[in-house]
Scaffold this active site. Structure first.
Site, short mmCIF file in Angstrom:
data_model
loop_
_atom_site.label_atom_id
_atom_site.label_comp_id
_atom_site.label_asym_id
_atom_site.label_seq_id
_atom_site.Cartn_x
_atom_site.Cartn_y
_atom_site.Cartn_z
N GLU A 1 -25.81 2.88 -7.44
CA GLU A 1 -26.77 1.80 -7.19
C GLU A 1 -26.32 0.93 -6.00
O GLU A 1 -27.15 0.39 -5.26
CB GLU A 1 -26.88 0.94 -8.45
CG GLU A 1 -27.95 -0.12 -8.39
CD GLU A 1 -27.88 -1.02 -9.62
OE1 GLU A 1 -28.84 -1.00 -10.40
OE2 GLU A 1 -26.86 -1.72 -9.80
N SER B 1 -6.46 6.41 4.45
CA SER B 1 -7.45 7.48 4.58
C SER B 1 -6.81 8.82 4.93
O SER B 1 -7.33 9.87 4.58
CB SER B 1 -8.43 7.11 5.69
OG SER B 1 -7.70 6.88 6.89
N GLU C 1 3.13 14.38 4.50
CA GLU C 1 2.54 13.47 3.51
C GLU C 1 1.35 12.75 4.14
O GLU C 1 1.01 11.62 3.77
CB GLU C 1 3.58 12.46 3.00
CG GLU C 1 4.62 13.11 2.10
CD GLU C 1 5.57 12.11 1.46
OE1 GLU C 1 5.20 10.93 1.28
OE2 GLU C 1 6.71 12.51 1.14
N GLY D 1 0.83 -1.20 0.00
CA GLY D 1 0.00 0.00 0.00
C GLY D 1 0.86 1.24 0.00
O GLY D 1 1.60 1.46 0.95
N SER E 1 -7.78 4.09 10.18
CA SER E 1 -8.85 4.96 10.70
C SER E 1 -10.11 4.18 11.08
O SER E 1 -10.87 4.64 11.92
CB SER E 1 -9.16 6.07 9.71
OG SER E 1 -9.64 5.54 8.54
N CYS F 1 -3.63 9.63 4.12
CA CYS F 1 -2.42 9.79 3.30
C CYS F 1 -2.60 10.85 2.24
O CYS F 1 -3.66 10.90 1.60
CB CYS F 1 -2.11 8.51 2.54
SG CYS F 1 -1.90 7.10 3.57
P1 XMP Z 1 -6.36 3.56 6.62
O1 XMP Z 1 -7.02 3.88 5.32
O2 XMP Z 1 -6.75 2.21 7.14
O3 XMP Z 1 -4.80 3.51 6.29
O4 XMP Z 1 -6.58 4.64 7.65
C1 XMP Z 1 -3.85 3.23 7.28
C2 XMP Z 1 -2.48 3.16 6.66
O5 XMP Z 1 -2.09 4.42 6.09
C3 XMP Z 1 -0.65 4.49 6.06
N1 XMP Z 1 -0.24 5.77 6.64
C4 XMP Z 1 0.19 6.83 5.93
N2 XMP Z 1 0.40 6.97 4.61
N3 XMP Z 1 1.06 9.21 4.98
C5 XMP Z 1 0.84 8.17 4.13
O6 XMP Z 1 1.03 8.32 2.91
C6 XMP Z 1 0.88 9.14 6.31
O7 XMP Z 1 1.07 10.11 7.04
C7 XMP Z 1 0.44 7.88 6.80
N4 XMP Z 1 0.17 7.44 8.07
C8 XMP Z 1 -0.23 6.14 7.93
C9 XMP Z 1 -0.13 3.31 6.86
O8 XMP Z 1 0.31 2.34 5.96
C10 XMP Z 1 -1.37 2.88 7.64
O9 XMP Z 1 -1.35 1.54 8.05
#
Ligand code: XMP
Length: 480
Positions: free
Chosen positions: A472, A304, A418, A299, A363, A306
């Site tokens: 939908e 969310s 970032e 990933g 998140s 990022c």
């Molecule tokens: P979700 O969508 O589940 O994603 O909230 C969690 C994952 O996001 C990554 N992560 C980051 N990626 N900047 C990024 O580009 C950030 O500041 C950042 N913080 C977390 C990380 O892989 C996490 O598990």
């Protein structure tokens, strides 16, 4: 311009096509999977190594529910090791190094040690370290004199109900019941202490039947480390504290720094699983596995919180990234962790159907009771904070921890974030969130006619959807 021919997809671009199913109930499917080469999980969900998501409380809850938590690294090495140790000590058939007090300790001191570690009993040792008795909450509860030595209120060793060193859990359960006691010291034949069996621990074993445990019955936990030279010592402290896996946590995992760290950790801690990441390509997985990774986290920019794709222009839409990486992972026999961008149970089913063995959630779990930090109230509703580990505030916190002083606000401009800081609705206990997500995944398996995750990989067929199809798919044309 060098342009890849295929269109990259993410979760909302596709749906899974229903398949003929012989599954008659959601209970008939098995969500068992591999976190890494040697660690199996009953539930394919990992809590993210973010400072607003996973510390000991989350890691314990996740392991009890059959998943796993990765303790974040944005704290001192000492504190991270303590967080790991808290999980490892939380339960187990046998507590191997039970806490103790010396014979001349006072009732007040014993109460303080019990409160500090949230435990209900302490072994009592003499000056040579020999066990001479056991003192429990009940011995202290109504004792009016806090200065009284524990020696006067403890149960002395020759009155203790004990257990043979090789006794089974059944024997332990019966002994606890027969003697109406809550703790059983276990002695070796030479009289030395092997550990302590407690009623509380046996109750927990019954309460969490699919918990993720090590061979000694302790909850499993992973710890995140970075790629600086000092991170080797961080890893050593976490391993010493009992970490089952080390997760090399760096945004661009397909880099020499990350690969070297994986290689180094694998060489120094061969018995611990090492997870590498994050990558988004076949080559990234291959290089990670070649360096020794036991699982690869996939990933780049999907999370969310990022904004990596906006700030740098780099990333691969997450479903395509998982697809490509999982093909390599399956060839090499290494599980893929789909990290970032998951918003609901359907996304989990899609991420796994396309080839991941587990998903990592940030998140979605940040709003639960077990995530670090208190809830905030906005417009009468409860929220919790979630922040990207590369966000401005996370960067400043990190610098302040390293410098041991506040960072001048003028220097904030030097940070190029970032990630962002945000709020998510408070969601109550993580158990309820995981229950809903696993329920959705189980239902998804039955739609695919799959009794296991391996069958889901084999049976999954995706279909692209248009924006009209997406409308939908959600509730529509009704007032919610
Ligand atoms: P979700 O969508 O589940 O994603 O909230 C969690 C994952 O996001 C990554 N992560 C980051 N990626 N900047 C990024 O580009 C950030 O500041 C950042 N913080 C977390 C990380 O892989 C996490 O598990």
């Amino acid at each position: 311009m060098k342009l890849r021919p295929e269109t990259a997809l993410t979760f909302d671009d596709v749906l899974l096509v229903p398949r003929r199913s012989s599954i008659r109930s959601r209970r008939a499917v098995n969500t068992r999977t591999q976190f890494s080469r040697r660690i199996a999980l009953a539930v394919p969900i990992i809590s993210s190594n973010m400072d607003t998501v996973t510390e000991a409380a989350m890691a314990m809850a996740m392991a009890r529910l059959g998943g796993l938590g990765v303790i974040h690294r944005f704290m001192t090495t000492e504190r991270q090791a303590v967080e790991v140790e808290r999980v490892k000590r939380a339960e187990g058939f046998l507590v191997e190094y039970p806490r103790s007090v010396v014979l001349d300790a006072t009732v007040q001191q014993a109460r303080a040690v019990m409160a500090q570690h949230n435990i209900g009993g302490l072994l009592v040792c003499d000056q040579e370290g020999q066990i001479v008795g056991l003192v429990t909450t009940r011995d202290l509860l109504f004792e009016p004199n806090p200065a009284r030595p524990v020696a006067e209120v403890m149960t002395p060793r020759d009155h203790l109900v004990t257990l043979e060193a090789d006794a089974s859990m059944e024997i332990a359960r019966n002994t606890l019941h027969r003697h109406r006691v809550e703790k059983l010291p276990v002695f070796e034949s030479d009289g030395s202490l092997r550990g302590l069996v407690t009623a509380q621990d046996i109750i927990k074993i019954d309460q969490w039947p699919v918990a993720t445990k090590d061979e000694r019955g302790r909850l499993r936990v992973a710890a995140a480390v970075g790629v600086r030279p000092s991170d080797e010592e961080r890893a050593a402290a976490c391993v010493q504290a009992g970490a089952d896996a080390l997760v090399v946590d760096i945004a661009h995992g397909h880099s020499d720094a990350a690969l070297d760290m994986v290689r180094l950790l694998k060489a120094r801690f061969p018995r611990v699983e090492v997870v590498g990441g994050n990558v988004a390509t076949t080559e990234g997985v291959r290089d990670m596995v070649e360096a020794g990774a036991d699982a690869v986290k996939v990933g780049v920019g999907a999370g969310s919180i990022c904004i990596t794709r906006i700030i740098t222009g780099f990333g691969v839409p997450q479903l395509t990234a998982i697809d490509e990486c999982a093909q390599a992972g399956h060839d090499l026999g290494v599980p893929i962790i789909a990290d970032g961008g998951i918003r609901n149970a359907g996304d989990i089913t899609k991420a796994i159907a396309v080839g991941a063995s587990t998903v990592m959630l940030g998140s979605m779990l940040a709003g639960t009771d077990e995530s670090p930090g208190a809830a905030v109230i906005r417009n009468g509703r409860r929220y919790k904070i979630v922040r990207g580990m590369a966000s401005l505030s996370a960067n400043i916190s990190r610098q302040e921890a390293e410098l041991q002083r506040e960072v001048d606000p003028e220097d904030w401009e030097r940070v190029v974030p970032e990630g962002v800081e945000a709020i998510v609705p408070a969601r109550g206990p993580v158990q309820e969130v995981i229950y809903q997500l696993v329920g959705g995944l189980r239902s998804g398996l039955s739609y695919a006619g799959a009794a296991t995750i391996a069958e889901l990989w084999a049976n999954a067929e995706f279909i692209r959807v248009t924006s009209a199809g997406r409308v939908e798919s959600a509730a529509h044309d009704v007032t919610m």
